[in-house]
Design an enzyme around this catalytic site. Sequence first.
Site, mmCIF file in Angstrom:
data_model
loop_
_atom_site.group_PDB
_atom_site.id
_atom_site.type_symbol
_atom_site.label_atom_id
_atom_site.label_comp_id
_atom_site.label_asym_id
_atom_site.label_seq_id
_atom_site.Cartn_x
_atom_site.Cartn_y
_atom_site.Cartn_z
ATOM 1 N N ASP A 1 0.729 -1.117 -0.024
ATOM 2 C CA ASP A 1 0.051 0.068 -0.083
ATOM 3 C C ASP A 1 0.796 1.259 -0.015
ATOM 4 O OD1 ASP A 1 -2.350 1.658 0.141
ATOM 5 O OD2 ASP A 1 -3.265 0.502 1.983
ATOM 6 N N ASP B 1 -10.790 2.187 -3.210
ATOM 7 C CA ASP B 1 -11.130 1.758 -1.864
ATOM 8 C C ASP B 1 -12.688 1.966 -1.856
ATOM 9 O OD1 ASP B 1 -8.849 1.381 -0.400
ATOM 10 O OD2 ASP B 1 -8.698 3.383 0.366
HETATM 11 C C1 GLA Z 1 -5.673 1.888 2.466
HETATM 12 C C2 GLA Z 1 -6.119 0.604 1.642
HETATM 13 C C3 GLA Z 1 -7.191 -0.108 2.228
HETATM 14 C C4 GLA Z 1 -6.531 -0.502 3.592
HETATM 15 C C5 GLA Z 1 -6.110 0.827 4.458
HETATM 16 C C6 GLA Z 1 -5.487 0.224 5.608
HETATM 17 O O1 GLA Z 1 -6.608 2.907 2.365
HETATM 18 O O2 GLA Z 1 -6.583 1.232 0.418
HETATM 19 O O3 GLA Z 1 -7.618 -1.104 1.486
HETATM 20 O O4 GLA Z 1 -5.642 -1.247 3.354
HETATM 21 O O5 GLA Z 1 -5.432 1.588 3.774
HETATM 22 O O6 GLA Z 1 -4.780 1.262 6.371
#
Ligand code: GLA
Length: 722
Positions: free
Chosen positions: A474, A544
């Site tokens: 990420d 997301d």
């Molecule tokens: C980001 C990712 C999510 C999750 C969060 C965790 O927003 O896109 O899918 O993994 O971080 O903090």
Amino acid sequence: MAIEIKNNRFHIYNNEMSYVIEISEQDDLLNLYYGARIDAEDIRLPKRGRNIVCNADDNNVMYSLSVLPQEYPSSGASDFRSPAYEIETDKGLHTPELKYKSYEIIEGKPPIKGLPAVYTEDDSEAQTIVITTADEIHGIEVKLYYTVFENQNVICRHSEITNISNQYMYLNNAQSVSLDFPAGDYEYIHLEGAWAREKHIDRNAVHKGTQGFESRRGASGHAENPFLMFFDKGSNEDYGNVYGISLVYSGNHKFTLEQEMYENVRIQAGINQFNFRFKLNKGENFITPEAVMVYSQNGFAKMTNTFHKLYRTRLCRGKWRDKTRPILINNWEATYFDFTKEKLLEIADAASKIGIELFVLDDGWFGKRNNDECSLGDWYENKEKLGGTLRELAEEMNKRGLKFGLWFEPEMISPDSDLYRTHPDWAVSIPNVRPHLSRNQLVLDYTRADVREYIIERLTDVLSGANIEYVKWDMNRNMSDVYSLNLPADRQGEFYHRYILGLYEVLEKITSAFPDILFEGCAGGGGRNDPGMLYYMPQNWASDDTDATERLYIQYGGSMVYPASTVGAHVSAVPNHQTGRISLLSMRGTVAMNGAFGYELDLSKLDKSELGEMKKQIEFYKNNRELVMTGDYYRLLNPFTSRHSAWMYVSEDKSRALVYYVVKDTRPENETVYLKLKGLDENAKYIINGETKSGRTLMNYGIVVDKAERDGDNMIFELEKR
Ligand code: GLA
């Protein structure tokens, strides 16, 4: 396929496509033609004078660089449009003028040092021409690379710029591609968006002046995917000359369309010039990222399928490239940071009963991380929270028949972390200036070798300490306060690009050290959903936003260039956490099954009937994922312009197809939809829902969808050749 050189012309072509470059009498490289296949010897440049232009040949007033279509235009040398590159010499000069020097033909496609790129597996797949140009007065040499593929309408371009003078110089601009199209009625599409709303279609007419889109965020970004479609006005899925340009790069990019006074259109794509200034000492060179150009004479669908196949098989790499992807359960939307070992195992128990194959432990397993305020950089398991070690947790998952996967955010550092307390200088920030936090975190300075070594050491330690078979990589903030203690003042303009080079180096090392691990890229969802990342990681968490209706838009836009195999898509809880929308479980499944499929909710809270329905979705996906991963893709109904959405996959031999249909937003007494299928064998008979119909009927008359009235009503049709 061939690259033919005749009468001072380079004809780069295959059966369907031509790209013609002319070396003028004045040794300029002119961009004569790009489009459907022609015979290169039949065409010529217009011989037409223009007023108030400068002539680039004292003996020929008709010869002006501000009128002629050029291959890699210089600045200041009498072309008044955007240059493809800009230099500043130690004398303060900015006006180079590249002239043709030589060429070389290479079978296949050479790799690009330090940068991700499309590749060949056999030299017979493609041919590359490298054309060398130079300005000996300013001391600059530019090599232009063009690779043409035999069986696909693909040309890959990049350039290599070398300082051949005896002094340093700065490179202030270095585009990957520059194309000049003749006057015409054109439109373009780009994929715009925001966090949780990525890759929306934005279609515009090309108009006089300069237009385009860019990222200045240090990543390709949520707002603008590094991708452009340029086409004849009125083009659609099946009709029109379409040019797709996709930049294999994960950092600041810029795409420009410039319609000038004579209505010609110049298109450029490459690294953003914003805060870009790269110092080249004598003999040093700069290599631009690769631009992949796809041409289709028959509308968007053909362009899409060319990109899909190329990216799936000649950009993605590694063991997972050709493998179907495991169905996963991710605990993020189920628990966020608030989990215990018992809770995770409760979810895992429910998951394994319905056929899920991989458990992904998301954020919160390391350091002291129970919220987003601390611990990024401290990549040590939190044994207290995990009720033991990661190795033990992985074993528990494996006992339940599940693979185990883990989340990381390796490019970040929390001010509240042991790493920051030990190495405050490792964070990107300006000395003595309060840095601007985003999600309470700062970016690690990946231009530094010590930072890269630390991250590789930490990840290697964690990944080899437990049976981890999947990693979600990420990256949750954009770059501000850009400054590196690692770089002298006159090299600070190199930061953004050097960061990406550092990232690519780390990704190359980690992914090759752990070839069995399936990596998925992520950046707050689709904030770095670009071909550069796909070179290292064959899938990307597309957004997301897990709301099924929103995903119809996101996945439709993304489908223009990215194949389903690269798209992470999950079924989540209702009301949806991003939109509050309540949608049918069947719709959530139908939408999420169009990618690397998974679930992201607390399965232990669901009732029997919901789990039963999920079990059926999982069985269906397992039976069909091969086709979803590898089939030709056709968009049938556009959710941006219609109240329905539909799309389909067809196997390469046209013997099988899958059609998906969803009512996006209904209204009473809605219209009956005739779903006209695409890509089938018109002479074949297909069995669909127990009935036999011909390919030509299914494509010309369609399927009558008369049982879809409510929001979220959806259908999947399976077709099999009889
Ligand atoms: C980001 C990712 C999510 C999750 C969060 C965790 O927003 O896109 O899918 O993994 O971080 O903090």
